[in-house]
Design a protein around this motif. Structure first.
Motif, short mmCIF file in Angstrom:
data_model
loop_
_atom_site.label_atom_id
_atom_site.label_comp_id
_atom_site.label_asym_id
_atom_site.label_seq_id
_atom_site.Cartn_x
_atom_site.Cartn_y
_atom_site.Cartn_z
N TYR A 290 0.85 -1.19 0.00
CA TYR A 290 0.00 0.00 0.00
C TYR A 290 0.89 1.23 0.00
N MET A 291 0.61 2.16 -0.92
CA MET A 291 1.39 3.39 -1.04
C MET A 291 0.43 4.57 -0.99
N GLU A 292 0.90 5.67 -0.43
CA GLU A 292 0.03 6.83 -0.28
C GLU A 292 0.84 8.12 -0.44
N TRP A 293 0.22 9.10 -1.08
CA TRP A 293 0.85 10.39 -1.29
C TRP A 293 -0.12 11.49 -0.84
N GLU A 294 0.43 12.59 -0.36
CA GLU A 294 -0.40 13.71 0.05
C GLU A 294 0.28 15.02 -0.33
N LEU A 295 -0.49 15.95 -0.86
CA LEU A 295 0.03 17.24 -1.29
C LEU A 295 -0.76 18.37 -0.63
N PRO A 296 -0.08 19.44 -0.26
CA PRO A 296 -0.81 20.60 0.26
C PRO A 296 -1.59 21.30 -0.84
N MET A 297 -2.49 22.18 -0.44
CA MET A 297 -3.25 22.95 -1.41
C MET A 297 -2.32 23.84 -2.24
N PRO A 298 -2.69 24.12 -3.49
CA PRO A 298 -1.88 25.04 -4.30
C PRO A 298 -1.98 26.46 -3.76
N GLU A 299 -1.13 27.30 -4.29
CA GLU A 299 -0.99 28.66 -3.76
C GLU A 299 -2.29 29.46 -3.80
N ASP A 300 -3.08 29.30 -4.88
CA ASP A 300 -4.29 30.12 -4.98
C ASP A 300 -5.29 29.78 -3.87
N MET A 301 -5.44 28.49 -3.54
CA MET A 301 -6.34 28.11 -2.46
C MET A 301 -5.77 28.49 -1.10
N GLN A 302 -4.46 28.36 -0.93
CA GLN A 302 -3.85 28.76 0.33
C GLN A 302 -4.03 30.26 0.56
N ASN A 303 -3.95 31.03 -0.51
CA ASN A 303 -4.15 32.47 -0.39
C ASN A 303 -5.58 32.80 0.04
N LEU A 304 -6.56 32.07 -0.51
CA LEU A 304 -7.94 32.28 -0.09
C LEU A 304 -8.12 31.98 1.39
N ILE A 305 -7.53 30.89 1.87
CA ILE A 305 -7.60 30.54 3.29
C ILE A 305 -6.99 31.66 4.13
N LYS A 306 -5.87 32.16 3.70
CA LYS A 306 -5.19 33.24 4.43
C LYS A 306 -6.09 34.48 4.51
N LEU A 307 -6.69 34.86 3.39
CA LEU A 307 -7.53 36.06 3.37
C LEU A 307 -8.82 35.85 4.16
N LEU A 308 -9.38 34.64 4.11
CA LEU A 308 -10.57 34.36 4.91
C LEU A 308 -10.26 34.45 6.40
N THR A 309 -9.08 33.95 6.77
CA THR A 309 -8.66 34.01 8.18
C THR A 309 -8.45 35.44 8.62
N GLU A 310 -7.76 36.23 7.79
CA GLU A 310 -7.52 37.64 8.12
C GLU A 310 -8.82 38.40 8.21
N ASN A 311 -9.78 38.06 7.33
CA ASN A 311 -11.06 38.75 7.36
C ASN A 311 -11.80 38.46 8.66
N GLU A 312 -11.66 37.25 9.17
CA GLU A 312 -12.29 36.88 10.45
C GLU A 312 -11.72 37.76 11.57
N LEU A 313 -10.39 37.95 11.54
CA LEU A 313 -9.72 38.75 12.57
C LEU A 313 -10.16 40.21 12.49
N ASP A 314 -10.39 40.68 11.25
CA ASP A 314 -10.82 42.06 11.06
C ASP A 314 -12.18 42.32 11.70
N GLN A 315 -12.99 41.26 11.76
CA GLN A 315 -14.36 41.43 12.25
C GLN A 315 -14.46 41.29 13.77
N THR A 316 -13.35 40.90 14.40
CA THR A 316 -13.40 40.71 15.87
C THR A 316 -12.99 41.99 16.59
#
Length: 316
Positions: A290-316
């Motif tokens: 059994y073999m398995e591989w895992e990759l992180p999200m590409p840059e465009d999705m990681q950037n969306l996560i970053k901006l969504l997180t920052e937006n949450e902080l802006d609202q607090t």
């Protein structure tokens, strides 16, 4: 010559041998399979049978397949992000925007063209060794067989649902919990370029769990039990959580409330479905390991996560 073996599944019981072969080895034409039956190159439990004879299910099929050119597309020098390669299999990280297989409107510049340049012998394999696809605008892991034996093994694993596939998806809406969508999928009754949940469709099962929640969006991890075309996109839209950026199933773009300028611009300009094939696991066709591989999200999705997180902080 390559001997391919497979056991007749119970759901094909009562069907003719030639019909069973067409279901079990769909990458070969019916006429080619019928010719091989007549030539004695198909054995059922070690014996030759006629194509019209009905099977009971459970029989062991041996197919003496020819290694002949079955792919006629041109090799093109297109970069490949190879995650793993040996003599049997190839695992690639497909970028968003790359079409997997040539078709109308995309006869060149596809993953198949790139594979034929990397390994010219793949022209003797159905679809140049590709046994499953991911959509043009979906990124991530994709497996390719390099021999007929490996191709047969991977197809069989897909049919047995033993291939492990996980995706990361950013969806619109605040999910409260994970779950399972068990709804059949078929052609949309009006738009033939789309699929839809419909009672007469093929079985489709999608499992999902929460990874991270934002005020109006959710990052989910999706595990496929079946592999229908556009399955994740159709199922998520069906339960009213369409993927961010999905131009086909996502509906008309609406800017969510309480977005800072950076997030608003990122959401407006994100023109692909936010979907990434992040994990792939399989049994190696030769070693059985059994073999398995895992990759992180590409840059465009990681950037969306970053901006969504920052937006949450802006609202607090």
């Amino acid at each position: 010559m390559t001997i391919l073996t497979a056991r007749v599944p119970d759901e094909l019981a009562g069907m003719r041998l030639d019909q069973c072969l067409a279901e079990m080895f769909p990458d070969y034409s019916r006429s080619k399979l019928q010719t091989w039956v007549k030539d004695g190159r198909v054995l059922v439990d070690g014996e030759q049978r006629k194509g019209r004879e009905k099977l009971d299910g459970g029989e062991e099929i041996e197919l003496d397949a020819e290694a002949e050119q079955v792919v006629e597309y041109d090799a093109e020098d297109i970069p490949l992000d190879i995650i793993y390669e040996d003599e049997s299999i190839l695992i690639v990280n497909k970028p968003a925007g790359l079409v997997v297989h040539p078709a109308v409107g995309n006869w060149t510049g596809t993953l198949v063209n790139a594979l034929l340049n990397h390994a010219p012998h793949l022209d003797i394999l159905p679809r140049a060794g590709i046994v499953h696809r991911i959509d043009k605008e979906t990124s991530g892991l994709l497996m390719v067989a390099k021999t007929l034996q490996a191709h047969n093994s991977l197809v069989e694993q897909l049919q047995e649902r033993s291939i492990h596939r996980e995706y990361l998806a950013l969806v619109k809406g605040w999910m409260t919990a994970g779950g399972t969508v068990d709804q059949p999928i078929g052609r949309h009754p009006v738009d033939r370029k789309r699929n839809a949940v419909r009672r007469d469709g093929k079985e489709a099962v999608t499992h999902y769990r929460l990874e991270q929640r934002f005020k109006r969006h959710t990052l989910i991890r999706v595990k496929l039990e079946t592999g229908r075309t556009h399955q994740i996109r159709v199922h998520m839209t069906h339960i009213n959580y369409p993927l961010i950026g999905d131009q086909v199933y996502g509906g008309r773009f609406q800017m969510p409330a309480e977005c800072n300028p950076a997030l608003a611009e990122a959401l407006r300009s994100f023109k692909r479905q936010a979907l990434h094939a992040t994990k792939l696991g399989l049994e190696h066709p030769e070693t059985g390991e059994y073999m398995e591989w895992e990759l992180p999200m590409p840059e465009d999705m990681q950037n969306l996560i970053k901006l969504l997180t920052e937006n949450e902080l802006d609202q607090t």
